[in-house]
Design an enzyme around this catalytic site. Structure first.
Site, PDB file in Angstrom:
ATOM      1  N   TRP A 125       1.045  -1.516  -0.141  1.00 10.52           N
ATOM      2  CA  TRP A 125       0.467  -0.051   0.060  1.00 10.52           C
ATOM      3  C   TRP A 125       0.693   1.905  -0.425  1.00 10.52           C
ATOM      4  O   TRP A 125       0.433   2.150  -0.232  1.00 10.52           O
ATOM      5  CB  TRP A 125      -1.005   0.425   0.812  1.00 10.52           C
ATOM      6  CG  TRP A 125      -2.012  -0.844   0.990  1.00 10.52           C
ATOM      7  CD1 TRP A 125      -2.302  -1.832   2.179  1.00 10.52           C
ATOM      8  CD2 TRP A 125      -2.510  -1.580  -0.459  1.00 10.52           C
ATOM      9  NE1 TRP A 125      -3.147  -3.144   1.218  1.00 10.52           N
ATOM     10  CE2 TRP A 125      -3.692  -2.234   0.835  1.00 10.52           C
ATOM     11  CE3 TRP A 125      -3.218  -0.433  -1.127  1.00 10.52           C
ATOM     12  CZ2 TRP A 125      -5.012  -2.710  -0.035  1.00 10.52           C
ATOM     13  CZ3 TRP A 125      -4.137  -0.776  -1.377  1.00 10.52           C
ATOM     14  CH2 TRP A 125      -5.364  -1.780  -1.405  1.00 10.52           C
ATOM     15  N   ASP A 208      -1.185   6.799   6.579  1.00 18.24           N
ATOM     16  CA  ASP A 208      -2.917   6.210   6.191  1.00 18.24           C
ATOM     17  C   ASP A 208      -3.458   4.673   6.560  1.00 18.24           C
ATOM     18  O   ASP A 208      -2.046   3.594   7.303  1.00 18.24           O
ATOM     19  CB  ASP A 208      -2.783   5.079   4.797  1.00 18.24           C
ATOM     20  CG  ASP A 208      -2.935   4.152   4.163  1.00 18.24           C
ATOM     21  OD1 ASP A 208      -4.677   3.873   4.887  1.00 18.24           O
ATOM     22  OD2 ASP A 208      -3.597   3.910   3.348  1.00 18.24           O
ATOM     23  N   LYS A 232     -12.645  -1.426   7.192  1.00 14.15           N
ATOM     24  CA  LYS A 232     -12.426  -2.634   7.717  1.00 14.15           C
ATOM     25  C   LYS A 232     -12.680  -2.572   9.186  1.00 14.15           C
ATOM     26  O   LYS A 232     -13.098  -3.658   9.891  1.00 14.15           O
ATOM     27  CB  LYS A 232     -10.859  -2.502   7.395  1.00 14.15           C
ATOM     28  CG  LYS A 232      -9.998  -2.463   6.421  1.00 14.15           C
ATOM     29  CD  LYS A 232     -10.290  -3.978   5.873  1.00 14.15           C
ATOM     30  CE  LYS A 232      -9.086  -3.119   4.484  1.00 14.15           C
ATOM     31  NZ  LYS A 232      -9.724  -4.958   4.213  1.00 14.15           N
TER      32      LYS A 232
END
Length: 243
Positions: A125, A208, A232
């Site tokens: 990511w 993030d 999530k």
């Protein structure tokens, strides 16, 4: 994944969802959505049909913001934004907004040359975030990019090297430091406060937190910005949050 649970254990023939994507929503939440889907709180229409400028919808988003602010203890001088585009959309948004900010522009003017954007790459990511800002023309300084395997010598994403091995830029030449706190693909989670403790306080840290936000306390005041996909731990897929 479907365990050997009975129908009494899992009402409505639901399964235990261990998907790497959208997480489980509480049944009580799903049932409330189901009840209100056709006629939200007696207002005669679905929330899916309401104007985003209406007082009814305004109260929904205001309550969501107030709840998140309370749970995360977000300071009053931080804004909370509910956005589209998912967590990956924030790769560009964080860079473009930070570089356009007054403080960064003034700092860059004093320096007389483009400020560097420091990227800590610990997995897929953060590597994608780095790729995106390079595409947008950022002056990038890679603080670290994985670790060297002791057996093969190749770069792997399995742990964090000690701070003494990091290539952090000079504070007066750095716009911000970016990292992903929990790399779900490669399994590297950065310990809480590990990065902000290592970075000069004058440099904003952009984090993030898509996969672990609301899973543990966070001192929001130590970050320049926090971005996260909601799917999530916070809600359904399709919403991202920026603080």
């Amino acid at each position: 994944m479907t365990p050997s649970a009975t129908k009494t254990d899992l009402p409505h023939d639901r399964v235990w969802n261990f998907s790497a994507g959208p997480s489980v929503l509480p049944q009580s939440v799903l049932e409330e959505v189901q009840r209100d889907l056709l006629n939200y709180k007696g207002h005669g229409m679905s929330v899916l049909e309401m104007s985003h400028r209406s007082k009814v919808y305004g109260s929904i988003i205001s309550e969501a913001e107030a709840t998140l602010r309370r749970v995360l203890n977000v300071p009053a001088n931080y804004s909370i934004l509910f956005l589209q585009g998912g967590g990956t959309g924030e790769f560009a948004a964080a860079y473009l907004n930070l570089m356009a900010s007054k403080s960064v522009r003034e700092k860059q003017q004093r320096l007389g040359k483009p400020l560097a954007c420091d990227y800590i790459v610990t997995g897929g990511w953060s590597k994608s975030g780095l790729k995106e800002v390079k595409r947008l023309g950022a002056n990038v300084n890679v603080v670290l990019d994985g670790v060297k395997s002791a057996t093969t010598g190749e770069t792997v994403y399995s742990s964090l090297p000690p701070v003494s091995e990091w290539n952090l830029g000079k504070p007066e030449e750095t716009a911000y430091v970016y990292y992903c706190e929990n790399e779900t693909v490669h399994g590297v989670e950065t310990p809480s406060n590990f990065v902000v403790d290592a970075v000069d306080p004058s440099v904003p840290v952009i984090c993030d937190m898509s996969s672990n936000m609301l899973s543990r306390p966070v001192d929001v005041s130590r970050f320049g910005a926090i971005v996260a996909g909601a799917q999530k731990n916070m809600g359904p897929a399709g919403v991202s949050i920026a603080i």
